[in-house]
Design a protein around this motif. Structure first.
Motif, PDB file in Angstrom:
ATOM      1  N   ILE A 128       0.853  -1.183   0.000  1.00  0.00           N
ATOM      2  CA  ILE A 128       0.000   0.000   0.000  1.00  0.00           C
ATOM      3  C   ILE A 128       0.886   1.229   0.000  1.00  0.00           C
ATOM      4  CG2 ILE A 128      -1.752   1.303   1.276  1.00  0.00           C
ATOM      5  CD1 ILE A 128      -2.694  -1.326   2.458  1.00  0.00           C
ATOM      6  N   ALA A 129       0.644   2.115  -0.939  1.00  0.00           N
ATOM      7  CA  ALA A 129       1.454   3.330  -1.036  1.00  0.00           C
ATOM      8  C   ALA A 129       1.130   4.265   0.118  1.00  0.00           C
ATOM      9  CB  ALA A 129       1.212   4.021  -2.363  1.00  0.00           C
ATOM     10  N   GLY A 130       2.162   4.933   0.629  1.00  0.00           N
ATOM     11  CA  GLY A 130       1.958   5.884   1.705  1.00  0.00           C
ATOM     12  C   GLY A 130       2.723   7.159   1.443  1.00  0.00           C
ATOM     13  N   THR A 131       2.690   8.042   2.407  1.00  0.00           N
ATOM     14  CA  THR A 131       3.418   9.305   2.302  1.00  0.00           C
ATOM     15  C   THR A 131       4.218   9.517   3.573  1.00  0.00           C
ATOM     16  OG1 THR A 131       1.539  10.531   3.234  1.00  0.00           O
ATOM     17  CG2 THR A 131       1.641  10.331   0.831  1.00  0.00           C
ATOM     18  N   GLY A 132       5.284  10.280   3.460  1.00  0.00           N
ATOM     19  CA  GLY A 132       6.088  10.526   4.647  1.00  0.00           C
ATOM     20  C   GLY A 132       7.102  11.621   4.434  1.00  0.00           C
ATOM     21  N   THR A 133       7.518  12.185   5.525  1.00  0.00           N
ATOM     22  CA  THR A 133       8.609  13.171   5.536  1.00  0.00           C
ATOM     23  C   THR A 133       9.516  12.853   6.712  1.00  0.00           C
ATOM     24  OG1 THR A 133       7.270  14.704   6.862  1.00  0.00           O
ATOM     25  CG2 THR A 133       7.234  14.999   4.475  1.00  0.00           C
ATOM     26  N   GLY A 134      10.816  12.898   6.497  1.00  0.00           N
ATOM     27  CA  GLY A 134      11.757  12.592   7.574  1.00  0.00           C
ATOM     28  C   GLY A 134      11.593  11.159   8.037  1.00  0.00           C
ATOM     29  N   ASN A 135      11.386  10.970   9.332  1.00  0.00           N
ATOM     30  CA  ASN A 135      11.217   9.628   9.896  1.00  0.00           C
ATOM     31  C   ASN A 135       9.752   9.229  10.075  1.00  0.00           C
ATOM     32  OD1 ASN A 135      14.016   9.269  10.157  1.00  0.00           O
ATOM     33  ND2 ASN A 135      14.037  10.336  12.134  1.00  0.00           N
ATOM     34  N   THR A 136       8.832  10.029   9.520  1.00  0.00           N
ATOM     35  CA  THR A 136       7.402   9.767   9.694  1.00  0.00           C
ATOM     36  C   THR A 136       6.805   9.259   8.393  1.00  0.00           C
ATOM     37  OG1 THR A 136       7.239  11.512  11.354  1.00  0.00           O
ATOM     38  CG2 THR A 136       5.186  10.759  10.352  1.00  0.00           C
ATOM     39  N   PHE A 137       6.054   8.149   8.492  1.00  0.00           N
ATOM     40  CA  PHE A 137       5.442   7.534   7.318  1.00  0.00           C
ATOM     41  C   PHE A 137       3.998   7.171   7.674  1.00  0.00           C
ATOM     42  CE2 PHE A 137       4.203   3.758   4.904  1.00  0.00           C
ATOM     43  CZ  PHE A 137       4.528   4.123   3.603  1.00  0.00           C
ATOM     44  N   THR A 138       3.074   7.495   6.798  1.00  0.00           N
ATOM     45  CA  THR A 138       1.669   7.170   7.055  1.00  0.00           C
ATOM     46  C   THR A 138       1.054   6.494   5.836  1.00  0.00           C
ATOM     47  OG1 THR A 138       0.904   9.328   6.255  1.00  0.00           O
ATOM     48  CG2 THR A 138       1.358   9.130   8.624  1.00  0.00           C
ATOM     49  N   ALA A 139       0.078   5.613   6.112  1.00  0.00           N
ATOM     50  CA  ALA A 139      -0.666   4.935   5.046  1.00  0.00           C
ATOM     51  C   ALA A 139      -2.063   4.610   5.578  1.00  0.00           C
ATOM     52  CB  ALA A 139       0.046   3.662   4.602  1.00  0.00           C
ATOM     53  N   ASP A 140      -3.048   4.761   4.727  1.00  0.00           N
ATOM     54  CA  ASP A 140      -4.428   4.450   5.106  1.00  0.00           C
ATOM     55  C   ASP A 140      -4.757   3.015   4.708  1.00  0.00           C
ATOM     56  OD1 ASP A 140      -4.897   7.003   6.120  1.00  0.00           O
ATOM     57  OD2 ASP A 140      -5.442   7.776   4.130  1.00  0.00           O
ATOM     58  N   LEU A 141      -5.212   2.218   5.683  1.00  0.00           N
ATOM     59  CA  LEU A 141      -5.596   0.829   5.439  1.00  0.00           C
ATOM     60  C   LEU A 141      -7.120   0.744   5.460  1.00  0.00           C
ATOM     61  CD1 LEU A 141      -3.034  -0.983   7.799  1.00  0.00           C
ATOM     62  CD2 LEU A 141      -2.732  -0.213   5.438  1.00  0.00           C
ATOM     63  N   THR A 142      -7.693   0.286   4.363  1.00  0.00           N
ATOM     64  CA  THR A 142      -9.150   0.195   4.270  1.00  0.00           C
ATOM     65  C   THR A 142      -9.565  -1.233   3.920  1.00  0.00           C
ATOM     66  OG1 THR A 142      -9.116   0.813   1.925  1.00  0.00           O
ATOM     67  CG2 THR A 142      -9.352   2.596   3.540  1.00  0.00           C
ATOM     68  N   GLY A 143     -10.857  -1.528   4.114  1.00  0.00           N
ATOM     69  CA  GLY A 143     -11.391  -2.839   3.756  1.00  0.00           C
ATOM     70  C   GLY A 143     -10.974  -3.955   4.681  1.00  0.00           C
ATOM     71  N   LEU A 144     -10.555  -3.613   5.909  1.00  0.00           N
ATOM     72  CA  LEU A 144     -10.131  -4.631   6.857  1.00  0.00           C
ATOM     73  C   LEU A 144     -11.333  -5.268   7.543  1.00  0.00           C
ATOM     74  CD1 LEU A 144      -7.103  -2.776   8.510  1.00  0.00           C
ATOM     75  CD2 LEU A 144      -7.149  -4.218   6.470  1.00  0.00           C
ATOM     76  N   THR A 145     -11.115  -6.469   8.080  1.00  0.00           N
ATOM     77  CA  THR A 145     -12.164  -7.200   8.775  1.00  0.00           C
ATOM     78  C   THR A 145     -12.141  -6.876  10.260  1.00  0.00           C
ATOM     79  OG1 THR A 145     -11.985  -9.010   7.182  1.00  0.00           O
ATOM     80  CG2 THR A 145     -13.103  -9.493   9.258  1.00  0.00           C
TER      81      THR A 145
END
Length: 233
Positions: free
Chosen positions: A4-21
């Motif tokens: 899953i593609a995410g975004t980040g700057t420096g040491n911070t990385f975020t990604a949205d996870l959808t469709g989970l059970t």
């Protein structure tokens, strides 16, 4: 692993996870590719929370106001769906008794076709079925009287002959004593479909244009009204 593609700057990385059970454990790890080299982080786990599901109870359970004169044990009811349901449990019992009978239906307008005892007072309630494991609370309780037939109506009923029943289309109506003024055709929900003027002791009604199912013929004579239940096959 699913990427899953995410975004980040420096040491911070975020990604949205959808469709989970709901209420399920998942393992994940982050990675970065730079100048042709991919570096993976440590594997970690998390557990999704239970999803709060609701199923709103129906409201405004009431009689529809539709009446087919003198049809024994007949009752129309309807309610407001608040859950987006496509199935409901409709329960009913004679007032003062303990056990409920259940009718599973897929419409918010229901007719009882001779299933009830004429002139008895009934209690009715309904609940929405949102899925196999989730149902709503019960609606308000409706108190209603099933329609009945009096002595005079019974005598009139014996003078009217309707055949064939079941039918594939044409219905013959004969009245041995009274003149038939007109015949009203109703579906099982009490909707008036047609009125045939007669002014004679005999009439022919054509149901060939209607879908297979149950219909009611309200025969209005110069001495009263009688209703006949017809099966269109």
């Amino acid at each position: 692993f699913t990427q899953i593609a995410g975004t980040g700057t420096g040491n911070t990385f975020t990604a949205d996870l959808t469709g989970l059970t709901a209420n399920t454990s998942y393992t994940f790890k982050a990675f970065i590719t730079y100048n042709g080299t991919t570096v993976y982080g440590s594997e970690m786990t998390f557990t999704t929370e239970d999803q709060q599901q609701t199923c709103e109870a129906p409201t405004n359970l009431e009689e529809t106001g539709q009446v087919i004169d003198k049809a024994p044990g007949y009752l129309f009811v309807r309610w407001t769906d608040n859950a987006g349901a496509s199935q409901w449990n409709l329960q009913y019992r004679i007032q003062g008794t303990q056990d409920w009978a259940t009718k599973v239906v897929n419409t918010t307008e229901v007719s009882f076709m001779g299933e009830l005892e004429a002139n008895e007072t009934y209690e009715l309630r309904v609940q929405a079925v949102c899925n196999d494991s989730l149902v709503s609370d019960w609606s308000n309780t409706l108190v209603a009287v099933a329609q009945g037939v009096g002595i005079d109506d019974y005598t009139l009923d014996n003078t009217v002959t309707v055949y064939p029943n079941p039918t594939s289309g044409l219905i013959q109506i004969l009245n041995s004593e009274f003149r038939i003024e007109n015949v009203e055709v109703y579906d099982v929900f009490g909707k008036l479909l047609n009125v045939v003027n007669v002014n004679d002791n005999a009439a022919t009604i054509n149901l060939s244009g209607y879908a297979e199912g149950i219909y009611f013929l309200k025969v209005n004579t110069d001495n009263g009204t009688v209703t006949k239940r017809i099966v269109r096959m």
